[in-house]
Design a protein around this motif. Structure first.
Motif, mmCIF file in Angstrom:
data_model
loop_
_atom_site.group_PDB
_atom_site.id
_atom_site.type_symbol
_atom_site.label_atom_id
_atom_site.label_comp_id
_atom_site.label_asym_id
_atom_site.label_seq_id
_atom_site.Cartn_x
_atom_site.Cartn_y
_atom_site.Cartn_z
ATOM 1 N N LEU A 192 -4.135 9.913 -2.743
ATOM 2 C CA LEU A 192 -3.969 8.809 -3.664
ATOM 3 C C LEU A 192 -3.603 7.547 -2.987
ATOM 4 O O LEU A 192 -2.368 7.783 -2.127
ATOM 5 N N ILE A 193 -4.306 6.593 -3.008
ATOM 6 C CA ILE A 193 -4.026 5.348 -2.284
ATOM 7 C C ILE A 193 -3.711 4.095 -3.232
ATOM 8 O O ILE A 193 -4.690 3.874 -4.114
ATOM 9 N N THR A 194 -2.662 3.667 -3.345
ATOM 10 C CA THR A 194 -2.396 2.661 -4.205
ATOM 11 C C THR A 194 -2.272 1.267 -3.729
ATOM 12 O O THR A 194 -1.425 1.093 -2.607
ATOM 13 N N ALA A 195 -3.062 0.379 -3.918
ATOM 14 C CA ALA A 195 -2.987 -1.230 -3.294
ATOM 15 C C ALA A 195 -3.276 -1.908 -4.325
ATOM 16 O O ALA A 195 -4.010 -2.022 -5.321
ATOM 17 N N SER A 196 -2.450 -3.037 -4.436
ATOM 18 C CA SER A 196 -2.291 -4.152 -5.339
ATOM 19 C C SER A 196 -2.154 -3.304 -6.851
ATOM 20 O O SER A 196 -3.131 -3.876 -7.650
ATOM 21 N N GLY A 197 -1.572 -2.409 -6.982
ATOM 22 C CA GLY A 197 -1.615 -1.802 -8.196
ATOM 23 C C GLY A 197 -2.760 -0.871 -8.644
ATOM 24 O O GLY A 197 -2.666 -0.259 -9.845
ATOM 25 N N LYS A 198 -3.655 -0.823 -7.964
ATOM 26 C CA LYS A 198 -4.723 -0.126 -8.287
ATOM 27 C C LYS A 198 -4.810 1.384 -7.560
ATOM 28 O O LYS A 198 -4.579 1.322 -6.244
ATOM 29 N N ILE A 199 -4.941 2.477 -8.177
ATOM 30 C CA ILE A 199 -4.982 3.681 -7.722
ATOM 31 C C ILE A 199 -6.350 4.168 -7.135
ATOM 32 O O ILE A 199 -7.275 4.178 -8.153
ATOM 33 N N ASN A 200 -6.701 4.803 -5.817
ATOM 34 C CA ASN A 200 -7.783 5.136 -5.617
ATOM 35 C C ASN A 200 -7.625 6.591 -5.083
ATOM 36 O O ASN A 200 -6.649 6.848 -4.461
ATOM 37 N N ARG A 201 -8.386 7.632 -5.672
ATOM 38 C CA ARG A 201 -8.342 8.954 -5.384
ATOM 39 C C ARG A 201 -9.389 9.331 -4.398
ATOM 40 O O ARG A 201 -10.478 8.973 -4.543
ATOM 41 N N PHE A 202 -9.018 10.281 -3.652
ATOM 42 C CA PHE A 202 -9.930 10.634 -2.499
ATOM 43 C C PHE A 202 -9.835 12.128 -2.142
ATOM 44 O O PHE A 202 -8.599 12.582 -2.405
ATOM 45 N N LYS A 203 -10.714 12.858 -1.569
ATOM 46 C CA LYS A 203 -10.767 14.250 -1.140
ATOM 47 C C LYS A 203 -11.133 14.166 0.278
ATOM 48 O O LYS A 203 -11.792 13.572 0.842
ATOM 49 N N GLU A 204 -10.179 14.967 1.155
ATOM 50 C CA GLU A 204 -10.647 15.253 2.530
ATOM 51 C C GLU A 204 -10.708 16.347 2.869
ATOM 52 O O GLU A 204 -9.760 17.186 2.605
ATOM 53 N N THR A 205 -11.702 16.927 3.413
ATOM 54 C CA THR A 205 -11.941 18.310 4.051
ATOM 55 C C THR A 205 -12.126 18.320 5.459
ATOM 56 O O THR A 205 -12.830 17.510 5.900
ATOM 57 N N SER A 206 -11.261 19.043 6.249
ATOM 58 C CA SER A 206 -11.685 18.902 7.611
ATOM 59 C C SER A 206 -11.496 20.257 8.503
ATOM 60 O O SER A 206 -11.081 21.260 7.731
ATOM 61 N N LYS A 207 -12.201 20.653 9.210
ATOM 62 C CA LYS A 207 -12.391 21.638 10.028
ATOM 63 C C LYS A 207 -12.476 21.623 11.527
ATOM 64 O O LYS A 207 -13.110 20.752 11.936
ATOM 65 N N VAL A 222 0.879 -1.174 -0.115
ATOM 66 C CA VAL A 222 0.026 -0.067 -0.074
ATOM 67 C C VAL A 222 0.685 1.268 -0.055
ATOM 68 O O VAL A 222 1.812 1.193 0.805
ATOM 69 N N ILE A 223 0.558 2.028 -0.784
ATOM 70 C CA ILE A 223 1.357 3.402 -0.832
ATOM 71 C C ILE A 223 0.394 4.589 -0.729
ATOM 72 O O ILE A 223 -0.605 4.637 -1.418
ATOM 73 N N LEU A 224 0.717 5.589 0.142
ATOM 74 C CA LEU A 224 -0.334 6.834 0.471
ATOM 75 C C LEU A 224 0.550 7.955 -0.055
ATOM 76 O O LEU A 224 1.633 7.837 0.623
ATOM 77 N N ASP A 225 -0.128 8.701 -0.833
ATOM 78 C CA ASP A 225 0.340 10.226 -1.232
ATOM 79 C C ASP A 225 -0.888 10.893 -1.035
ATOM 80 O O ASP A 225 -2.022 10.960 -1.408
ATOM 81 N N ALA A 226 -0.427 12.362 -0.341
ATOM 82 C CA ALA A 226 -1.208 13.264 0.029
ATOM 83 C C ALA A 226 -0.750 14.508 -0.412
ATOM 84 O O ALA A 226 0.412 14.815 -0.207
#
Length: 131
Positions: free
Chosen positions: A109-124, A76-80
């Motif tokens: 961007l979370i890459t797991a088993s070669g598949k890239i998943n994109r997410f957006k996170e907003t926090s306050k 698993v690779i995590l990039d933010a």
């Protein structure tokens, strides 16, 4: 806690500015991750908060994080990356932070088993200090 435990310069006056950075290491979902945050501050003025005069300090952030690890047998690779902001209300009488409002927008961007998943996170977050 990194939003609350900020070292401000000894002298604060309207228009003064400075920069700093922080590097944080933690585990995000069991993935060792390092985040680098570059922060810029400016004293934007004075206002009244709960009947007391306060200095208003604005902060803007540039955020980059990376982590690699495994969950079960999957790599698993995590990039933010993203931006953040904060508004500090500081008592000129004793230098105490009496209120902090923060916000953060991240693209993940979370890459797991070669598949890239994109997410957006907003926090306050809002912190009010009790006297």
């Amino acid at each position: 806690l990194h939003n609350l435990l900020v070292r401000f310069p000894v002298q604060l006056s309207q228009g003064s500015s400075w920069r700093d950075s922080v590097e944080l290491t933690a585990c995000q979902g069991m993935i060792p991750t390092t985040a680098h945050i570059a922060r810029s501050y400016i004293v934007s003025g004075e206002t009244v908060y709960q009947g007391e005069p306060v200095l208003v300090i604005q902060r803007t952030d540039s955020i980059h994080a990376h982590g690699e690890g495994a969950q079960q047998q999957h790599r698993v690779i995590l990039d933010a990356s993203g931006t953040g902001s904060a508004l500090y209300y500081v008592s000129p009488r004793d230098g105490r932070v009496v209120r902090v409002n923060t916000g953060q927008d991240l693209d993940l961007l979370i890459t797991a088993s070669g598949k890239i998943n994109r997410f957006k996170e907003t926090s306050k977050q809002e912190f009010n200090f009790v006297r």
